[in-house]
Design an enzyme around this catalytic site. Structure first.
Site, mmCIF file in Angstrom:
data_model
loop_
_atom_site.group_PDB
_atom_site.id
_atom_site.type_symbol
_atom_site.label_atom_id
_atom_site.label_comp_id
_atom_site.label_asym_id
_atom_site.label_seq_id
_atom_site.Cartn_x
_atom_site.Cartn_y
_atom_site.Cartn_z
ATOM 1 N N GLY A 178 10.609 14.302 8.752
ATOM 2 C CA GLY A 178 11.890 13.842 9.294
ATOM 3 C C GLY A 178 11.805 12.385 9.700
ATOM 4 N NE ARG A 227 10.045 18.741 7.616
ATOM 5 C CZ ARG A 227 11.056 18.079 8.187
ATOM 6 N NH1 ARG A 227 12.124 17.772 7.484
ATOM 7 N NH2 ARG A 227 11.006 17.729 9.467
ATOM 8 C CG ASP A 261 3.891 18.701 14.067
ATOM 9 O OD1 ASP A 261 4.795 18.611 13.201
ATOM 10 O OD2 ASP A 261 3.995 19.399 15.095
ATOM 11 C CB THR A 296 8.513 12.892 15.384
ATOM 12 O OG1 THR A 296 9.325 13.931 15.950
ATOM 13 C CG2 THR A 296 7.263 12.782 16.237
ATOM 14 C CG ASP A 302 11.411 16.685 17.977
ATOM 15 O OD1 ASP A 302 12.585 16.474 18.349
ATOM 16 O OD2 ASP A 302 11.134 17.323 16.949
ATOM 17 C CG ASP A 343 6.669 17.213 18.690
ATOM 18 O OD1 ASP A 343 6.410 16.085 18.239
ATOM 19 O OD2 ASP A 343 7.057 18.157 17.986
ATOM 20 N NE ARG A 398 14.181 23.335 14.438
ATOM 21 C CZ ARG A 398 15.452 23.695 14.287
ATOM 22 N NH1 ARG A 398 15.917 24.803 14.826
ATOM 23 N NH2 ARG A 398 16.291 22.941 13.607
#
Lengths: 328, 328, 328, 328
Positions: free
Chosen positions: D15, D76, D107, D130, D132, D134, D176
């Protein structure tokens, strides 16, 4: 709780910065949450001396987290620099039953606070609110991130027109003593050269760099200049100098000015303000005093105000190197 | 189609303005849609004289509608003001097989275009691209709406800090001959006073107005000043004057400068540019010439360029009245 | 002055839109300028029925010109649709000494106002505040320009990620009955296709257009869909349909939702609001009633509310054609 | 230099996130500065397998630092998950003479890189791109700060309309597995409640909190919900639940969606990207491999990719407490 403080005051002082309202809100809400009374002091130390106090509750600070400036107004106060002024202020605080205050401001405001604390043994905690990011003891001051984005947005716009006309721009940004805004904004906006108070690259190197940039086929050149740059010329003088010594450029000047102080705070500044406000109130209630809240290594920490006043945070050498590489 | 134009050129000229790229895109896509060849001329009339032409297809203008500046670059061209320069340009156009061109720019660019048209009977259509909104024959020029929003955003930011310190600001905005930006931005930003080239209110009235504003309890005052204001003082001189004659104010100055020319165009400017580009190409293909595309009463119209050059659009008296009422 | 109205009320009603605060400010300041009392009614017609009135002076509306939403709150009021509700409202207005009111809202609010006017011969003037731009008698409604820019900014962001992944996006924007937002935002954001309530292009044409777009080498596709599109499928169903019938695309959906209603109003909406507010108050004081303020051909005009309620402003055929050409 | 790497490749994968272009620019410019060849790989690992390589020099990345998305495209790639796919990729890299690559992604992309590194002993360095936030081993991922500001701007707009109508909004934001965006944006936007994947506060507490908020006189309520919240209901189900169990609210829903991924990167993300790109290239040239660049305690550091993949960064407990206090 280690103290019997029943009422806390909050004020903003000195130059304003985005995020001050978010910090006020945080102090007020934390007091409400911890069942301590909260009072706002208007117009900085002036208002303290005059007893311009207004009681605050959690609802008093609705819908201000995203507002620039400070709802409490701010000012630089001459009278507070005198023992007489500070005595008046102390009497007002005592009369109102205030057991400690949180002052949001820059080093001038902290100097006043620490002197006051020493004279009257009155609990004070500082929150560093200034766009310059020049306070020792915190990686970021409140408002720095917002000011940086304001500057970068403005340079992006200037880049559009600079590119369309193959022009060279000298852009003055805030920073009398430190170059944090200039260096970070310069890197973020892809400036060809950055002039900061911490370094004197010399006019020769500037001309060399501009020649190289032109030769490499760049369609425009942006030089970001901190107010306090050490090269000894302001942006208008730099324009003249380059026009004389490097007549290949159509040179323009832009002084970004006070818009750098305003605007809705960024997410970063709002979160930082919220965290700092909580810590400030908790510190007072734990009996701590004469400390400044800061953020170091992503953690909220406390530093003696006297320590914070000792100097300016240094420019990051690594970032200067990154800047040099990016302008290849 | 009324003509046998097989190839159309497009260029940007003079000062750039937001929306120029959207207009270029529209000209190129309209040519593609109508199966006419399209050629871009780089660097304004300079590029025309030097034959700096690049063929364009619908994909050449992908992802530029939201970009400030002009991908074709722009310049003011001295050589095009001479018959010799224009003859060189004409030869280049003929050699390339170009049957007409669309020039996006301001009155200087249009003057060149109409002279060129008269000398060589060469089809030209103008699109008014300038932030000043000073072109006769169109209610809005390309870029005006964007510049207005840029100015208003900047003043909103300055208002934050002005309010926090009860300050008076003189803010200089673009507009040498006309006050459209100053008047509209002043109304939109809630300025206390607006100084424009079309009116000389006099320094007395300015002082009166500022006194009144202070007395009414306003926490800050913003005076928007067009570059070409008729009061005979620039913002720095105004600051001095007010500090001398009305020492109740802490006065600051801000010159917004070139950031007003850049930035992503607003929705309005993008739609306007798209509509104007279509009309420009269609006009050329219908055999029309020496006309400027404009918007009047929300309709896209054509005006003789000679007409458009005759004067500036007037300031709206009703809006001046609205401004006076709002500053009550 | 042709009337003896001594006190004017202002309220906002129905869905909110950016610029409402600027219009409230203008009504209040115009009353102050013309020495008429002004009263704010909170929560729309609900507040009128309950007598939720607050006196306003010029300072009450400081620093709201740039705020989204409405400081007076807004609501849809069931009770005002009944004769009993309206009678209660009338009694409250009379008791307060109010001689006329200005209602800022959409067609639902105007329907109430005109019925009220007819029943009680009470002076009312409407200001069209709705982002949909669907009111007859004005080229632009208050908030439309702001909403348009909000939508275009969002689509610009989505375009970034769509281009990076060669994706197709269906983006739903507001507009149940009219496609003004969809059409203008679609053109401004360079959408590949635009689906509006006024046209049913059919699913076949949509597939054809998407195939063509893919073949032409575009790196992403954006389809802007008005809530009330006539194609009979919402964005989620469109995604499914295209995934089934045109499996060459990675399809995503975005519903922009209520953020379209908020945000600081654009310069255009602030100026429009200021002009409309002045006209509304002046109309009441000249004895006019049951009229809506609008802008036509760049002039502020008055239209009978009954006329304004007769239908929606039509989509501009020329703009549909421009849209078709741009998606070449 | 400790290696004989003569050519470095850079790609974006997975992404996209704002700041990827700034990181690409930094890698390319650092290579130019250090006299190493640089090659861009288009479309992530797909392009690596297909040999979609383009040589880059310092000028190839002009004017991209402020662009959202990625000029190299991203995807992806299923094939890279197979040994055969990775072998094809390896052969392409060797054929092109590439001695190491920098992959900018999340990741998933890092998992591919580390497997590739282990299989072929090929030098790889990761940059965490990213929104996120994360990824283990870095306090901030590229794009997080920009996404946060996008979310906060959107919520500010929704707040305007929520306040005008006394409404309750459930706003879904990305995240998510982790709640960093939700928690930070919730605090920054002054949300009344924040639902994140890391905590299950339960529906009872949510209702209690909403009741309290209503009672305290707040004019609107905003609940920020991460996609992966643990409460077991999405925003639409939450709306239904609250409407059933707490009918005092007019409830609305907004899903912010993909606009969170796009937009011009903030100053913070641009500076971070510039710093990370330099470090990535330097690490490769120093013979380091299978590492991810991160920022910890404001310093640029390296972490084994295998370490980075071990888990998600934890939510800050202190920030949850701040959030609780602010919603008093």
């Amino acid at each position: 709780m280690a103290t019997n403080i029943k009422k806390i005051a909050v004020l903003t002082s000195g130059g304003d910065s985005p995020g001050m309202n978010a910090a006020i809100r945080s102090v007020v809400r934390t007091c409400a949450f911890l069942d301590v009374e909260c009072v706002a002091i208007y117009r900085g130390y002036d208002g303290m001396i005059e007893g311009d106090f207004v009681p605050m509750n959690a609802r008093s600070v609705n819908n201000i987290i995203n507002k620039g400036g400070t709802i409490l107004k701010s000012a630089r106060c001459e009278e507070f620099r005198t023992p007489e002024g500070r005595k008046l202020a102390y009497d007002q605080l005592i009369a109102e039953g205030i057991g400690g205050f949180v002052v949001i401001g820059g080093d001038g405001s902290f100097r006043g606070a620490t002197t006051f604390n020493e004279e009257f043994d009155f609990p004070v905690i500082g929150i560093p609110g200034t766009i310059d990011n020049d306070i020792f003891g915190t990686r970021y001051t409140l408002g720095f991130d917002t000011a940086l984005n304001t500057v970068v947005d403005a340079i992006d716009k200037i880049r559009d027109t600079a590119s369309s006309h193959n022009r060279l721009f000298f852009i003055e940004v805030m920073g009398r003593d430190v170059g944090h805004i200039a260096l970070n904004a310069g890197v973020a906006a892809g400036a060809e050269e950055i002039l900061i108070p911490e370094e004197n690259l010399g006019l020769e190197r500037l001309l060399d760099s501009l020649k190289r940039s032109k030769k490499s086929g760049k369609s425009s050149s942006i030089v970001v200049v901190a107010e306090g740059d050490k090269i000894g010329k302001n942006v208008f003088e730099l324009k003249e100098y380059v026009e004389e010594h490097l007549p290949i450029y159509d040179v323009r000047v832009s002084v970004l000015g006070h818009m750098q102080r305003g605007g809705a705070p960024t997410a970063f500044d709002r979160v930082l303000a919220s965290r700092m406000g909580v810590k400030a109130v908790e510190a007072l209630l734990e009996g701590k005093t004469n400390l400044m809240v800061g953020i170091m290594d992503s953690k909220i920490v406390l530093t003696p105000i006297t320590e914070a006043l000792r100097g300016h945070t240094k420019i990051d050498k690594e970032l200067i190197r990154v800047s040099d590489i990016m302008t290849t």
